[in-house]
Each structure stands twice: as structure tokens, then as C-alpha cells.
Design a protein around this motif. Structure first.
Motif, mmCIF file in Angstrom:
data_model
loop_
_atom_site.group_PDB
_atom_site.id
_atom_site.type_symbol
_atom_site.label_atom_id
_atom_site.label_comp_id
_atom_site.label_asym_id
_atom_site.label_seq_id
_atom_site.Cartn_x
_atom_site.Cartn_y
_atom_site.Cartn_z
ATOM 1 N N ALA A 40 0.848 -1.184 0.000
ATOM 2 C CA ALA A 40 0.000 0.000 0.000
ATOM 3 C C ALA A 40 0.889 1.241 0.000
ATOM 4 N N PRO A 41 0.381 2.369 -0.463
ATOM 5 C CA PRO A 41 1.186 3.595 -0.493
ATOM 6 C C PRO A 41 1.745 3.932 0.882
ATOM 7 N N GLY A 42 3.035 4.155 0.944
ATOM 8 C CA GLY A 42 3.670 4.541 2.197
ATOM 9 C C GLY A 42 3.904 3.409 3.172
ATOM 10 N N LYS A 43 3.614 2.178 2.755
ATOM 11 C CA LYS A 43 3.775 1.042 3.645
ATOM 12 C C LYS A 43 4.724 0.018 3.038
ATOM 13 N N GLU A 44 5.202 -0.881 3.883
ATOM 14 C CA GLU A 44 6.066 -1.945 3.401
ATOM 15 C C GLU A 44 5.236 -3.065 2.787
ATOM 16 N N ARG A 45 5.913 -3.859 1.978
ATOM 17 C CA ARG A 45 5.240 -5.014 1.390
ATOM 18 C C ARG A 45 4.838 -5.988 2.485
ATOM 19 N N GLU A 46 3.653 -6.566 2.359
ATOM 20 C CA GLU A 46 3.198 -7.510 3.360
ATOM 21 C C GLU A 46 2.630 -8.762 2.697
ATOM 22 N N LEU A 47 2.685 -9.848 3.451
ATOM 23 C CA LEU A 47 2.129 -11.109 2.992
ATOM 24 C C LEU A 47 0.603 -11.022 2.928
ATOM 25 N N VAL A 48 0.051 -11.520 1.823
ATOM 26 C CA VAL A 48 -1.398 -11.697 1.739
ATOM 27 C C VAL A 48 -1.722 -13.176 1.959
ATOM 28 N N ALA A 49 -1.208 -14.025 1.071
ATOM 29 C CA ALA A 49 -1.455 -15.468 1.198
ATOM 30 C C ALA A 49 -0.490 -16.233 0.315
ATOM 31 N N THR A 50 -0.138 -17.421 0.772
ATOM 32 C CA THR A 50 0.685 -18.320 -0.031
ATOM 33 C C THR A 50 0.102 -19.714 0.023
ATOM 34 N N ILE A 51 0.417 -20.506 -1.004
ATOM 35 C CA ILE A 51 -0.010 -21.892 -1.050
ATOM 36 C C ILE A 51 1.127 -22.712 -1.656
ATOM 37 N N THR A 52 1.468 -23.824 -1.004
ATOM 38 C CA THR A 52 2.528 -24.679 -1.529
ATOM 39 C C THR A 52 1.953 -25.671 -2.537
ATOM 40 N N SER A 53 2.853 -26.334 -3.233
ATOM 41 C CA SER A 53 2.406 -27.334 -4.206
ATOM 42 C C SER A 53 1.683 -28.483 -3.514
ATOM 43 N N GLY A 54 1.944 -28.654 -2.235
ATOM 44 C CA GLY A 54 1.269 -29.694 -1.463
ATOM 45 C C GLY A 54 -0.032 -29.234 -0.828
ATOM 46 N N GLY A 55 -0.368 -27.957 -1.029
ATOM 47 C CA GLY A 55 -1.639 -27.450 -0.530
ATOM 48 C C GLY A 55 -1.590 -26.764 0.823
ATOM 49 N N GLU A 56 -0.394 -26.581 1.366
ATOM 50 C CA GLU A 56 -0.284 -25.866 2.643
ATOM 51 C C GLU A 56 -0.498 -24.385 2.407
ATOM 52 N N ILE A 57 -1.364 -23.769 3.209
ATOM 53 C CA ILE A 57 -1.775 -22.379 3.008
ATOM 54 C C ILE A 57 -1.375 -21.532 4.215
ATOM 55 N N ASN A 58 -0.989 -20.308 3.909
ATOM 56 C CA ASN A 58 -0.633 -19.351 4.948
ATOM 57 C C ASN A 58 -1.242 -18.002 4.579
ATOM 58 N N PHE A 59 -1.886 -17.338 5.546
ATOM 59 C CA PHE A 59 -2.518 -16.044 5.317
ATOM 60 C C PHE A 59 -1.881 -14.982 6.189
ATOM 61 N N GLY A 60 -1.858 -13.770 5.673
ATOM 62 C CA GLY A 60 -1.533 -12.641 6.508
ATOM 63 C C GLY A 60 -2.683 -12.372 7.468
ATOM 64 N N ASP A 61 -2.369 -11.865 8.647
ATOM 65 C CA ASP A 61 -3.393 -11.689 9.678
ATOM 66 C C ASP A 61 -4.536 -10.775 9.221
ATOM 67 N N SER A 62 -4.228 -9.785 8.424
ATOM 68 C CA SER A 62 -5.233 -8.791 8.061
ATOM 69 C C SER A 62 -6.279 -9.309 7.078
ATOM 70 N N VAL A 63 -6.036 -10.468 6.470
ATOM 71 C CA VAL A 63 -6.979 -10.970 5.464
ATOM 72 C C VAL A 63 -7.624 -12.284 5.869
ATOM 73 N N LYS A 64 -7.239 -12.830 6.999
ATOM 74 C CA LYS A 64 -7.799 -14.110 7.441
ATOM 75 C C LYS A 64 -9.312 -14.019 7.568
ATOM 76 N N GLY A 65 -9.985 -15.030 7.038
ATOM 77 C CA GLY A 65 -11.434 -15.082 7.109
ATOM 78 C C GLY A 65 -12.131 -14.337 5.987
ATOM 79 N N ARG A 66 -11.393 -13.558 5.215
ATOM 80 C CA ARG A 66 -11.997 -12.802 4.105
ATOM 81 C C ARG A 66 -11.468 -13.246 2.741
ATOM 82 N N PHE A 67 -10.220 -13.646 2.697
ATOM 83 C CA PHE A 67 -9.583 -14.041 1.429
ATOM 84 C C PHE A 67 -9.366 -15.548 1.421
ATOM 85 N N THR A 68 -9.437 -16.129 0.236
ATOM 86 C CA THR A 68 -9.054 -17.525 0.053
ATOM 87 C C THR A 68 -8.068 -17.620 -1.101
ATOM 88 N N ILE A 69 -7.221 -18.640 -1.040
ATOM 89 C CA ILE A 69 -6.225 -18.850 -2.083
ATOM 90 C C ILE A 69 -6.340 -20.281 -2.575
#
Length: 122
Positions: A40-69
Motif C-alpha cells: 500500500a502507499p507509504g507502507k512496506e510489502r506484506e504477505l497476503v497469502a501463499t499456497i505450496t504445491s502440497g496445498g499448505e496455506i498461509n494467510f496474513g493476519d489482516s486478510v484471514k477469514g476474508r480471502f481464500t487462495i
């Protein structure tokens, strides 16, 4: 070489939804993980979500429950479904491919997309 092509950004009202897609192309043997980050403008890059080839998922705290990957490993494509969007979700979203193995190369590489703008505003 490997390229990441993102699509799906745009302008949406608060509470709305958007779906981002990112397709990796090139002489790819495998990708360990794909995901999304944002800046975001004026902010550092932050994690949104990642998914491994094996299906392991990780979300940034600010998007949990709202975003899916999700991903389609056969197509080297990752999707980000963003629901209940808030103005604070406004940012440039970058696709990442982590630990990519290429044909004829024993090393692993990380790649980034060009970024797609997401604006949440009424």
C-alpha cells in the motif's frame, strides 16, 4: 526465463469482491509455492497469502477469514479470492513464485509479477 502474468485487479466498493489470477509460464519443472503480497502507499510489502504445491496455506493476519487462495499446479496458476473488501485492502498486489526449478538448471529461483492495482473505494 519465467514470467508471471497477473490479472483481475480493479476498482471495487467496500464489501465487494475481486478475484486475482496469476499464471507462471516458461521452462518450468516445478514450483514449491505461489502466493500474493501487497504494498500500500507509504507502507512496506506484506504477505497476503501463499499456497505450496502440497496445498499448505498461509494467510496474513489482516486478510484471514476474508480471502481464500487456491492453485492449479498443472497450469502453474494461483488464484486469490478477495471478499468483504475494505478500503485498507487498497494496494498493488504482487504475485510470487517461490523456489522455481527450470529445465536444464539445478538452481531454484524466486519470481515476481509486475503487480496489479486493487482499489477499494466508494
Amino acid at each position: 526465463q519465467v514470467q508471471l502474468v497477473e490479472s483481475g485487479g480493479g476498482l471495487v466498493q467496500p464489501g465487494g469482491s475481486l478475484r486475482l489470477s496469476c499464471a507462471a509460464s516458461g521452462s518450468i519443472i516445478s514450483i514449491n509455492a505461489m502466493g500474493w503480497y501487497r504494498r500500500a502507499p507509504g507502507k512496506e510489502r506484506e504477505l497476503v497469502a501463499t499456497i505450496t504445491s502440497g496445498g499448505e496455506i498461509n494467510f496474513g493476519d489482516s486478510v484471514k477469514g476474508r480471502f481464500t487462495i487456491s492453485s492449479d499446479n498443472a497450469k502453474n496458476t494461483v488464484y486469490l479470492q478477495m471478499n468483504s473488501l475494505k478500503p485498507e485492502d487498497t494496494a498493488v498486489y504482487y504475485c510470487n513464485a517461490h523456489r522455481v526449478r527450470r529445465v536444464g538448471d539445478y538452481n531454484e529461483y524466486d519470481y515476481w509479477g509486475q503487480g496489479t492495482q486493487v482499489t477499494v473505494s466508494s
